[in-house]
Design an enzyme around this catalytic site. Structure first.
Site, PDB file in Angstrom:
ATOM      1  CE  LYS A 152      32.776  18.169  76.399  1.00 12.91           C
ATOM      2  NZ  LYS A 152      33.481  17.819  75.151  1.00 12.91           N
ATOM      3  CD  GLU A 195      46.750  14.040  67.115  1.00  6.84           C
ATOM      4  OE1 GLU A 195      45.954  14.835  67.638  1.00  6.84           O
ATOM      5  OE2 GLU A 195      47.273  13.088  67.747  1.00  6.84           O
ATOM      6  NE  ARG A 232      50.122  14.617  71.011  1.00  4.20           N
ATOM      7  CZ  ARG A 232      49.230  14.152  71.864  1.00  4.20           C
ATOM      8  NH1 ARG A 232      48.290  13.341  71.434  1.00  4.20           N
ATOM      9  NH2 ARG A 232      49.272  14.485  73.130  1.00  4.20           N
TER      10      ARG A 232
END
Length: 638
Positions: A281, A367, A395
């Site tokens: 990244k 979640e 969610r």
């Protein structure tokens, strides 16, 4: 002209010479750094997928072959290679979306900016092709962070059972989502990454063979096709193979030849294949690599050379106010703990984690698990604070309802990025929580209007141990304090006219909008009472009798009008047999295009001028009495 400027579509990549192909990744990275520095956006993830994206479009034929991106913020390179090189208004009104967009291109299949869904999409697309008798491949690109989500594993369970379905899963493994990836899967991928004998052997072989005249490069390319055998000898067996998936890797995701070789091998295989690519990244941009927190996951407008922000210094953010107060509460109460879903720093829990490392858990992109685990923590005698973005709590609705609320667990949910977030587009607007959660029995919802109220209401929330509580606040900087001039029940009176006709009920940060609307109305001779309910669920019992003293009630919220606070107020007035009309100002039932928050609010009519105009039009002078009812006491009523 640069090589990048000659790329009008994926077909232009296939005929590039080796020298041009070698130059292209550097040009793309230079373009990304300069373009994203001007607009802000997701820089680090895209710097890391340059070679991977090039390989995908050289090996596969998009859009005939369907490429599905998980967490679509990593698609800037994909946009560049599919004819979209005008980044001048990236994420701005009328400009390119920061995520895949079907309106922009036929190459964008899924407008995906939520994690862990690409594998389910790919499974469905591949099944559809089989049923319709169509040729072609389906490719899902998913990060190691997104693999921590339960939906990804549900999809893998089904994909692995399809032995003859041509579906390719590319794992972009950069060891992090926003922050380093955590959990058992992360440890397993790390084991595959860190097989020293395997990596040393490949590095030695590449160096020796590519220096061997005539046949060296040919032999090296052939060995890339045999990497699976080497992996078996030197690396632990992957759990992916235990699931029944053919596994190729790990592969250097910045070695274009290696990635292409692996993808071509996967393409020839008739069933589902997982290609494991190791990427970095922020690749190629030293400031991103040096930024330990998130490798420049997302940046604002900045100088590309110094990385100094170019936007004016902003006031403290809601997130920072929450984070600071959590540390203070943590110092006072040892039972307060925290959870988040792969967003420790973005939701403001970094300082809490630094101060109390044994009292915070990052559960990954999960979640649902966070909510259920919080229920267990509460039942075990602690008070958990679950901090996530508002759009992601959608969610975990079932878990909040059936595990937390049904069991009357003292869990506090803190929703960052509530309301209109703007530039991240439709999926990131936190505009549904106050509608979805109205049906949860016992849940209390707070919408602070300023920093002082956030601190106070957070403390009120964690003081409740026999029911769930929830706080919501927006992405923007905190505005000035909005003082109360009185109190009615549990509500703050922010403005009281001598002869009030309109009761303006402001939800959270819409307080300043309502106060300005009240000024405009009073300039037209229409007196207003402005109240902040503070806790918008349940409706304060003092609201119906207060409403009865006005000719009109207007509820202003940065949430969907459908089923939101305005609907709850209407229901409460009806139950109390208060026959006063209610006007609801909120977000229409539609997905909103990306733009700045203020632009979106203006587009949906949530401005003082629009609100005052519509209220004024509904109270025509001929319909108004000469003398309105008495104003509520600014000293407070009960």
């Amino acid at each position: 002209m640069t090589i990048l400027e000659t790329i009008k579509g994926p077909h232009d990549l296939k005929g590039l010479s080796e020298p041009d192909l070698a130059r292209l990744p550097g040009e793309i990275r230079e373009f990304l750094v300069n373009a994203v520095a001007r607009t802000g956006g997701h820089l680090g993830p895209n710097l890391g997928v340059v070679e991977l994206t090039l390989a995908l479009h050289r090996v596969f034929d998009s859009p005939t072959d369907r490429i599905v991106w998980d967490t679509g913020h990593q698609t800037y390179v994909h946009k560049l290679l599919t004819g979209r090189q005008d980044f001048s208004k990236l994420r701005g009104k009328g400009g390119l979306s920061g995520y895949p967009s079907r309106e922009e291109s036929e190459h964008d299949i899924v407008e995906n900016s939520h994690a862990s869904t690409a594998l389910g999409w790919a499974d469905g697309l591949a099944k559809a092709r089989r049923v319709r008798g169509e040729d072609g491949h389906v490719v899902a690109v998913i990060g190691d962070g997104a693999l921590t989500g339960g939906m990804a594993w549900e999809a893998l369970n089904n994909i692995a059972a399809a032995k003859d379905r041509p579906l390719i899963i590319v794992v972009n493994d950069n060891e992090r989502s926003y922050a380093p990836t955590i959990g058992g899967l992360a440890h397993h991928l790390a084991a595959l990454r860190a097989t020293d004998g395997y990596e040393r052997m490949l590095a030695w072989g590449k160096d020796v063979l590519q220096r061997t005249p005539v046949v060296g490069s040919t032999v090296y390319d052939a060995l890339h096709g045999a990497k699976k055998g080497f992996k078996d000898a030197f690396a632990p067996q992957g759990l992916f193979e235990d699931l029944g998936l053919k596994y190729l890797g790990p592969i250097d995701g910045h070695d274009l030849g290696a990635v292409e070789s692996a993808l071509r091998g996967a393409k020839r295989f008739g069933g589902p294949v997982l290609v494991h690519c190791l990427t970095e990244k922020g690749r190629g941009y030293a400031p991103a690599l040096d930024h330990e927190e998130d490798h420049f996951h997302s940046v604002g407008v900045m100088d590309p050379l110094t990385c100094a922000p170019l936007a004016p210094a902003a006031a403290p953010s809601w997130t920072s106010v929450f984070g600071d107060e959590m540390v203070r509460i943590g110092e006072e109460r040892e039972d307060v703990v925290a959870l988040t879903a792969a967003m420790l720093h973005p939701v403001g829990l970094g300082r809490f984690a630094g101060r109390f490392p044994d009292r915070v858990w990052d559960v990954g992109i999960a979640e649902q698990h966070a909510a259920v685990s919080a229920a267990g923590l509460a039942t075990g005698g602690l008070h958990p604070v679950v901090a996530v973005y508002a759009t992601f709590l959608n969610r975990a609705f079932d878990q909040l309802l059936m595990d937390v609320a049904l069991h009357r667990c003292g869990v506090t949910f803190v929703l960052d990025r509530a309301g209109v977030t703007g530039t991240d587009g439709a999926s990131h607007n936190g505009m549904w929580d106050m509608s979805i959660l109205q049906v949860v029995p016992g849940l209390r919802i707070a919408a602070p209007r300023d920093a002082g109220q956030l601190r106070a209401q957070l403390r009120e929330a964690v003081a409740v141990d026999d029911a769930p509580t929830l706080l919501r606040f927006p992405k923007e900087s905190v505005g000035p304090e909005v003082p109360a001039v009185g109190r009615v029940g549990g509500m703050d009176v922010l403005h009281a006219a001598e002869v009030p006709e309109v009761l303006l009920v402001c939800v959270g940060v819409m307080a300043s909008v309502c106060l300005r609307a009240a000024d405009l109305l009073e300039a037209r001779g229409i007196g207003c009472t402005v109240v902040d309910p503070r806790w918008v669920k349940p409706v304060d019992p003092a609201l119906p009798p207060l409403a009865a003293r006005h000719r009109l009630v207007a509820v202003v919220e940065d949430n969907s009008r459908a089923g939101g606070v305005g609907s709850a107020v209407s229901l409460a007035l009806g139950d109390a047999e208060v026959d006063v009309p209610v006007r609801r100002f909120g977000i229409p039932e539609q997905f909103l295009a990306h733009a700045k928050r203020a632009e979106v609010l203006a587009d949906v009519g949530l401005t003082p001028v629009e609100i005052a105009g519509r209220i004024g039009a509904s109270l025509a002078p001929a319909d108004r009495p000469g003398n309105g009812p008495a104003a509520p006491s600014a000293q407070g009523e009960n």
